[in-house]
Scaffold this motif. Structure first.
Motif, PDB file in Angstrom:
ATOM      1  N   ASP A 153       0.816  -1.285  -0.073  1.00 36.88           N
ATOM      2  CA  ASP A 153      -0.027  -0.111   0.084  1.00 36.88           C
ATOM      3  C   ASP A 153       1.161   1.027   0.040  1.00 36.88           C
ATOM      4  O   ASP A 153       1.603   1.468   0.892  1.00 36.88           O
ATOM      5  N   PHE A 154       1.023   2.166  -1.224  1.00 41.23           N
ATOM      6  CA  PHE A 154       1.899   3.336  -1.201  1.00 41.23           C
ATOM      7  C   PHE A 154       0.762   4.420  -1.000  1.00 41.23           C
ATOM      8  O   PHE A 154       0.042   4.544  -1.805  1.00 41.23           O
ATOM      9  N   GLN A 155       1.241   5.297  -0.037  1.00 40.93           N
ATOM     10  CA  GLN A 155       0.553   6.560  -0.295  1.00 40.93           C
ATOM     11  C   GLN A 155       1.183   7.442  -1.262  1.00 40.93           C
ATOM     12  O   GLN A 155       2.371   7.352  -1.535  1.00 40.93           O
ATOM     13  N   LEU A 156       0.488   7.924  -2.243  1.00 39.65           N
ATOM     14  CA  LEU A 156       0.824   8.805  -3.186  1.00 39.65           C
ATOM     15  C   LEU A 156       0.857  10.052  -3.053  1.00 39.65           C
ATOM     16  O   LEU A 156       1.385  10.796  -3.759  1.00 39.65           O
ATOM     17  N   GLY A 157       0.022  10.761  -2.149  1.00 41.65           N
ATOM     18  CA  GLY A 157      -0.467  12.191  -2.040  1.00 41.65           C
ATOM     19  C   GLY A 157      -1.459  12.522  -3.176  1.00 41.65           C
ATOM     20  O   GLY A 157      -2.123  11.836  -3.929  1.00 41.65           O
ATOM     21  N   TRP A 158      -2.190  13.765  -3.011  1.00 43.87           N
ATOM     22  CA  TRP A 158      -3.292  14.006  -3.630  1.00 43.87           C
ATOM     23  C   TRP A 158      -3.208  14.538  -5.019  1.00 43.87           C
ATOM     24  O   TRP A 158      -4.034  14.172  -6.042  1.00 43.87           O
ATOM     25  N   ASP A 159      -1.878  14.909  -5.469  1.00 38.66           N
ATOM     26  CA  ASP A 159      -1.743  15.164  -6.990  1.00 38.66           C
ATOM     27  C   ASP A 159      -1.382  14.046  -7.940  1.00 38.66           C
ATOM     28  O   ASP A 159      -1.274  14.213  -8.941  1.00 38.66           O
ATOM     29  N   ALA A 160      -1.242  12.765  -7.139  1.00 37.86           N
ATOM     30  CA  ALA A 160      -1.008  11.792  -8.225  1.00 37.86           C
ATOM     31  C   ALA A 160      -2.052  11.541  -9.198  1.00 37.86           C
ATOM     32  O   ALA A 160      -3.432  11.678  -8.896  1.00 37.86           O
ATOM     33  N   ASP A 161      -1.676  11.032 -10.195  1.00 39.16           N
ATOM     34  CA  ASP A 161      -2.727  10.823 -11.390  1.00 39.16           C
ATOM     35  C   ASP A 161      -3.123   9.328 -11.259  1.00 39.16           C
ATOM     36  O   ASP A 161      -2.122   8.417 -11.566  1.00 39.16           O
ATOM     37  N   PRO A 162      -4.350   8.854 -10.927  1.00 42.05           N
ATOM     38  CA  PRO A 162      -4.890   7.695 -10.739  1.00 42.05           C
ATOM     39  C   PRO A 162      -4.494   6.686 -12.019  1.00 42.05           C
ATOM     40  O   PRO A 162      -3.977   5.491 -11.737  1.00 42.05           O
ATOM     41  N   GLU A 163      -4.804   7.075 -12.976  1.00 39.66           N
ATOM     42  CA  GLU A 163      -4.711   6.284 -14.360  1.00 39.66           C
ATOM     43  C   GLU A 163      -3.226   5.877 -14.591  1.00 39.66           C
ATOM     44  O   GLU A 163      -2.879   4.991 -14.931  1.00 39.66           O
ATOM     45  N   GLU A 164      -2.317   7.029 -14.397  1.00 40.46           N
ATOM     46  CA  GLU A 164      -0.854   6.573 -14.471  1.00 40.46           C
ATOM     47  C   GLU A 164      -0.252   5.971 -13.460  1.00 40.46           C
ATOM     48  O   GLU A 164       0.492   4.830 -13.857  1.00 40.46           O
TER      49      GLU A 164
END
Lengths: 65, 543
Positions: free
Chosen positions: B248-259
């Protein structure tokens, strides 16, 4: 009923105060913040009692007083 | 991607209801064959109540989703009869490590308390959990599970519901007294009725990757705060069945889910974490955000919301599926007795009040974990980081480290269904769930919880009672079974230790294994009154 001691309870108030300010003397504001956080966590655990801690938090949060 | 599991495809079968001249009526219709919808049907069947489940799909969960099932959930599944395959397939773990930046801060061993039939928790992919429930439902004549049946129209009235259901053979009509809704976090039925689930959206995104490791890896839960390989974020690794590991990686709000979902972007993240030489295969991946929210009232006319549709939490602390199943178990025995005319219709309202309390507790716990994992401002981060640094050397700080607290069943100590007798000190408290203990009956090994549930039980030590008192107590209701504690051998002394039943003492245990009342000196009048109260008849007087 209040459980937080607000009368003098130090064995050596002057020595504590001097040590506290000495500990911060050479620190950047960032490191001072870290030191304070560590101190709060250590002392809070030593106190342990939820009511005492909440009463202290409550007084501390009254910044205008 | 998925190699270790292929989703079973359950056939659509035409129901005779579809050829009926007018809408066929069922007392209970359940929407959604997920963990909560199926639990509701299984629990109702245990109380003798038939139900129909409608699901618009034809398989179990695609991808793993919920993975951690707590002891209480397993105890509920054991009452239904499907805990054994879950525990056999699931991974039982108790060791874990916590890392901060480049170093290990501490490790822990959750030594489980002995004397319980079921483990403190297991890790198991949601699809297995659901599949074992479907297998049990297939053998249950009181449950009619209809795949590829989609609710397309609902007319909810004060006295019942009219439904239009779409299938490959066209649309047909149904009606029901109660509609139980478990159609998920984005419940279309909830929004269709103009109802809301309110709360907090967390502005963060997480990537879940389930991977199969080629090499051995310890069965431990590893949690990294701000690791070198994934700066300023958190990462969680733990094991599920079939050698599948959840990352489970936390990505931050700006991450692009599709990418982020693309394999070519996931691989480098995992390689940075495990090292380039660790071979793995990607099994399933998803990017999610989460919310902590609930409905103000789970009941609208005779539509009752359950699971994520009613209350939703962040995944930290494993309280989504666990909290959902615990809500269902609270509802089922009440609804079954209302339909049989054995309980006050007002008892239903106690599902709302008891489980509002449950959801509030679950949301509180999961919000606290989320706030520790993702500090909301600079000073919160300072406290978080210093807590982790202190935790390396000073054990006290480890109690503050919060990467999700184990899901514990909530108590209903303030429930209006309780009767309090202050004379019985010690043992378990009213409003709490019964604890298991190893026992022997007629020389045969068994468990206490296997004796409780599905009907009211009076667990009594009759030593100081009059000779005919047990017979009189047993005659109170067909829905009450009296168990004489002297018939339960207590080889390890744990039953005595946990329940403290002295002569005359008794517990009244609800069909969901919660304690409704305690008595210092059990007698027909007090036990009858407590049972009436637990069935909601006092709520009528209060109105």
């Amino acid at each position: 009923m209040s459980k937080l001691i607000t009368d003098n309870h130090f064995s050596d108030a002057d020595a504590f105060y001097a040590s506290l300010t000495d500990a911060h003397r050479e620190l950047t504001p960032e490191d001072s913040e870290r030191l304070n956080a560590r101190l709060i966590l250590l002392l809070a655990n030593h106190i342990g009692d939820k009511q005492v801690l909440f009463e202290a938090l409550d007084i501390a949060a009254q910044l205008e007083q | 991607m998925q190699k270790t599991y292929s989703n079973p495809i359950y056939p659509y079968r035409k129901s005779p209801d579809q050829d009926a001249a007018s809408a066929v009526h069922h007392p209970v219709i359940i929407i959604g064959a997920g963990p909560c919808g199926m639990a509701a049907a299984l629990d109702l069947a245990k109380q003798g109540q038939a139900s129909v489940i409608l699901d618009d799909n034809n398989t179990v969960s695609v991808g793993s989703r919920a993975i951690c099932f707590s002891k209480r959930t397993l105890e509920i599944m054991d009452r239904y009869g499907c805990a054994t395959p879950m525990v056999e397939k699931g991974v039982t773990w108790q060791k874990g490590k916590v890392f901060f930046k480049e170093e290990q801060v501490y490790e822990f061993d959750l030594l489980p308390e002995s004397g319980h039939k079921l483990p403190a928790f297991i890790n198991l992919q949601q699809y297995y959990f659901e599949e074992y429930m479907v297998n049990l439902i297939d053998k249950e004549p009181l449950i009619d599970l209809r795949w590829k049946n989609k609710l397309v129209e609902l007319d909810s009235q004060g006295d019942g519901n009219q439904l239009k259901v779409e299938t490959e053979d066209g649309v047909y009509d149904l009606s029901c007294d109660y509609l139980l809704v478990a159609d998920g976090a984005n419940s279309k039925i909830r929004s269709g009725l103009g109802l809301e689930s309110k709360g907090q959206v967390f502005q963060d995104r997480f990537l879940i990757a389930d991977v199969v490791m080629k090499a051995d890896f310890p069965t431990e839960r590893w949690f990294w705060f701000d690791p070198e390989f994934h700066r300023n974020q958190s990462v969680l690794l733990h094991k599920q069945a079939d050698n599948v590991w959840r990352i489970d990686f936390q990505l931050g709000w700006d991450a692009d889910p599709e990418e982020e979902k693309k394999e070519e972007n996931i691989r480098p993240r995992i390689e940075a974490m495990l090292g380039k030489d660790v071979e793995f295969e990607l099994e399933w991946a998803s990017v999610y955000t989460f919310q902590c929210r609930k409905m103000d009232d789970y009941i609208h006319n005779r539509v009752v919301f359950m699971g994520d549709a009613a209350h939703q939490v962040s995944p930290f602390g494993a309280r989504g599926a666990n909290g959902g199943v615990q809500s269902v178990e609270n509802l089922a025995w009440k609804l079954a007795r209302i339909l049989k005319g054995e309980a006050s219709p007002m008892l239903l309202e106690s599902y709302n009040s008891e489980r509002q309390h449950g959801a509030t507790e679950n949301i509180l716990n999961s919000t606290r974990a989320t706030d520790f994992i993702t500090p909301k401002n600079d000073i919160s981060r300072v406290f978080r980081d210093e807590t982790l640094r202190l935790a390396k050397h000073y054990p006290f700080a480890r109690s503050l480290v919060n990467s999700g607290r184990l899901s514990m069943p909530c108590d209903y100590r303030n429930s209006t269904l309780n009767s309090i007798d202050s004379g019985f000190q010690g043992g378990l408290e009213v409003g709490f769930v019964c604890q298991d203990a190893p026992i022997k009956i007629d020389g045969r090994n068994s468990w206490l919880l296997e004796q409780l549930g599905n009907r009211f039980v009076l667990l009594v030590n009759p030593e100081t009672l009059a000779d005919d008192e047990l017979t009189k107590l047993a005659a109170i209701s067909d829905d009450l079974e009296v168990i004489d504690s002297r018939t339960l051998e207590d080889p390890e002394g744990l039953f005595a230790k946990r329940y403290a039943l002295l002569g005359g003492h008794a517990y009244l245990v609800r069909p969901d294994q919660y304690i409704a009342a305690k008595f210092k000196q059990a007698n027909v009048s007090d036990v009858s009154a407590a049972m009436k109260r637990a069935l909601g008849f006092n709520l009528e007087k209060a109105q």
